[in-house]
Design a protein around this motif. Sequence first.
Motif, mmCIF file in Angstrom:
data_model
loop_
_atom_site.group_PDB
_atom_site.id
_atom_site.type_symbol
_atom_site.label_atom_id
_atom_site.label_comp_id
_atom_site.label_asym_id
_atom_site.label_seq_id
_atom_site.Cartn_x
_atom_site.Cartn_y
_atom_site.Cartn_z
ATOM 1 N N VAL A 41 0.701 -39.951 27.193
ATOM 2 C CA VAL A 41 1.544 -38.885 26.443
ATOM 3 C C VAL A 41 2.850 -38.535 27.425
ATOM 4 O O VAL A 41 2.477 -38.161 28.513
ATOM 5 N N GLN A 42 3.955 -38.442 26.988
ATOM 6 C CA GLN A 42 5.336 -38.247 27.970
ATOM 7 C C GLN A 42 5.792 -36.887 27.028
ATOM 8 O O GLN A 42 6.022 -36.901 26.044
ATOM 9 N N LEU A 43 6.516 -36.192 28.140
ATOM 10 C CA LEU A 43 7.410 -35.201 27.791
ATOM 11 C C LEU A 43 8.803 -35.570 28.409
ATOM 12 O O LEU A 43 8.636 -35.373 29.511
ATOM 13 N N VAL A 44 9.835 -35.664 27.709
ATOM 14 C CA VAL A 44 10.935 -35.909 28.129
ATOM 15 C C VAL A 44 12.056 -34.715 27.933
ATOM 16 O O VAL A 44 12.446 -34.346 26.627
ATOM 17 N N GLU A 45 12.638 -34.097 28.945
ATOM 18 C CA GLU A 45 13.399 -32.856 28.702
ATOM 19 C C GLU A 45 14.894 -33.382 28.834
ATOM 20 O O GLU A 45 15.066 -34.352 29.639
ATOM 21 N N GLY A 69 3.716 -40.346 22.309
ATOM 22 C CA GLY A 69 2.675 -40.964 22.877
ATOM 23 C C GLY A 69 1.355 -40.810 21.582
ATOM 24 O O GLY A 69 1.841 -40.936 20.283
ATOM 25 N N SER A 70 0.142 -40.967 22.045
ATOM 26 C CA SER A 70 -0.934 -41.148 21.043
ATOM 27 C C SER A 70 -1.601 -39.614 20.511
ATOM 28 O O SER A 70 -2.250 -38.919 20.858
ATOM 29 N N ILE A 71 -0.478 -38.974 19.862
ATOM 30 C CA ILE A 71 -0.519 -37.665 19.298
ATOM 31 C C ILE A 71 -0.999 -37.371 17.924
ATOM 32 O O ILE A 71 -0.422 -38.029 16.990
ATOM 33 N N ASP A 97 18.967 -16.661 35.823
ATOM 34 C CA ASP A 97 18.117 -17.497 34.938
ATOM 35 C C ASP A 97 18.178 -18.784 35.686
ATOM 36 O O ASP A 97 17.526 -19.740 35.266
ATOM 37 N N THR A 98 18.781 -18.994 36.725
ATOM 38 C CA THR A 98 18.861 -20.206 37.532
ATOM 39 C C THR A 98 17.586 -20.777 38.002
ATOM 40 O O THR A 98 16.743 -19.892 38.490
ATOM 41 N N ALA A 99 16.937 -21.712 37.770
ATOM 42 C CA ALA A 99 15.665 -22.380 37.784
ATOM 43 C C ALA A 99 15.650 -23.758 37.483
ATOM 44 O O ALA A 99 16.577 -24.341 36.613
ATOM 45 N N VAL A 100 14.611 -24.212 37.659
ATOM 46 C CA VAL A 100 14.005 -25.562 37.237
ATOM 47 C C VAL A 100 13.150 -25.226 35.839
ATOM 48 O O VAL A 100 12.179 -24.365 36.064
ATOM 49 N N TYR A 101 13.689 -25.657 34.774
ATOM 50 C CA TYR A 101 12.812 -25.391 33.426
ATOM 51 C C TYR A 101 12.006 -26.439 33.067
ATOM 52 O O TYR A 101 12.421 -27.683 33.010
ATOM 53 N N TYR A 102 10.773 -26.108 32.686
ATOM 54 C CA TYR A 102 9.737 -27.044 32.528
ATOM 55 C C TYR A 102 9.121 -26.871 31.267
ATOM 56 O O TYR A 102 8.801 -25.803 30.651
ATOM 57 N N CYS A 103 9.062 -27.979 30.440
ATOM 58 C CA CYS A 103 8.319 -27.979 28.876
ATOM 59 C C CYS A 103 6.982 -28.102 28.996
ATOM 60 O O CYS A 103 6.629 -29.032 29.971
ATOM 61 N N ASN A 104 6.106 -27.431 28.530
ATOM 62 C CA ASN A 104 4.923 -27.895 28.258
ATOM 63 C C ASN A 104 4.309 -27.778 26.974
ATOM 64 O O ASN A 104 4.752 -27.094 26.374
ATOM 65 N N ARG A 124 -9.086 -35.203 21.791
ATOM 66 C CA ARG A 124 -9.323 -34.220 22.993
ATOM 67 C C ARG A 124 -8.099 -33.682 23.093
ATOM 68 O O ARG A 124 -6.986 -34.088 22.821
ATOM 69 N N ASP A 125 -8.068 -32.258 23.540
ATOM 70 C CA ASP A 125 -6.938 -31.506 23.979
ATOM 71 C C ASP A 125 -6.475 -31.504 25.247
ATOM 72 O O ASP A 125 -7.365 -31.469 25.877
ATOM 73 N N TYR A 126 -5.232 -31.658 25.661
ATOM 74 C CA TYR A 126 -4.791 -31.649 26.886
ATOM 75 C C TYR A 126 -3.396 -31.161 27.134
ATOM 76 O O TYR A 126 -2.806 -31.039 26.275
ATOM 77 N N ASP A 127 -3.172 -30.445 28.225
ATOM 78 C CA ASP A 127 -1.830 -30.026 28.612
ATOM 79 C C ASP A 127 -1.004 -31.069 29.232
ATOM 80 O O ASP A 127 -1.413 -31.764 30.398
ATOM 81 N N TYR A 128 0.199 -31.143 28.865
ATOM 82 C CA TYR A 128 1.089 -32.093 29.662
ATOM 83 C C TYR A 128 2.467 -31.258 29.890
ATOM 84 O O TYR A 128 2.903 -30.397 29.152
ATOM 85 N N TRP A 129 3.025 -31.866 30.867
ATOM 86 C CA TRP A 129 4.476 -31.194 31.357
ATOM 87 C C TRP A 129 5.493 -32.095 31.596
ATOM 88 O O TRP A 129 5.202 -33.246 31.890
#
Length: 120
Positions: A2-6, A26-28, A89-96, A105-110
Motif C-alpha cells: 500500500v502506498q500513500l502519495v501526497e 495497493g491491495s485495498i 500552520d507551517t509544517a510538514v503535513y502527513y497523510c495517514n 487485516r487492518d494496518y495504518d499507513y503514512w
Amino acid sequence: QVQLVESGGGLVQPGGSLRLSCVVSGSIFRINAMGWYRQAPGKQRELVAAITSASNTNYADSVKGRFTISRDNAKNTGYLQMNSLKPEDTAVYYCNADVRLSWGRDYDYWGQGTQVTVSS
C-alpha cells in the motif's frame, strides 16, 4: 503493498489557500479512516483533522473554521483544504490511512509528507 502519495504543498502567503491530496493505492479492500497530521521543527506531531468511514470529522482547535477534510472513496483519495493560512500552520503535513487490506487485516499507513510554508 500500500502506498500513500501526497501532493499540494508549497509556499503560500498568509491568508492564502492550499489543497493537499493523498492518493492511496495497493491491495485495498477499503479505507476505514483517514487523517492529516503535521509536524513543525522541534515540535511533536499533531493531529490536524480526521475523517471516519461514516464521514464523521474532527479538527484541531487551531484549524477549526479554516480547514476542511474530505474524501473521495471512488478515487481512494483524501483531501485537506486549507484556507486563511497563518505562519503558525507551517509544517510538514502527513497523510495517514487506516486500511482494510484485501486479505482482511487492518494496518495504518503514512504518506511521505509534504512541506507547507506560510510566509510573507
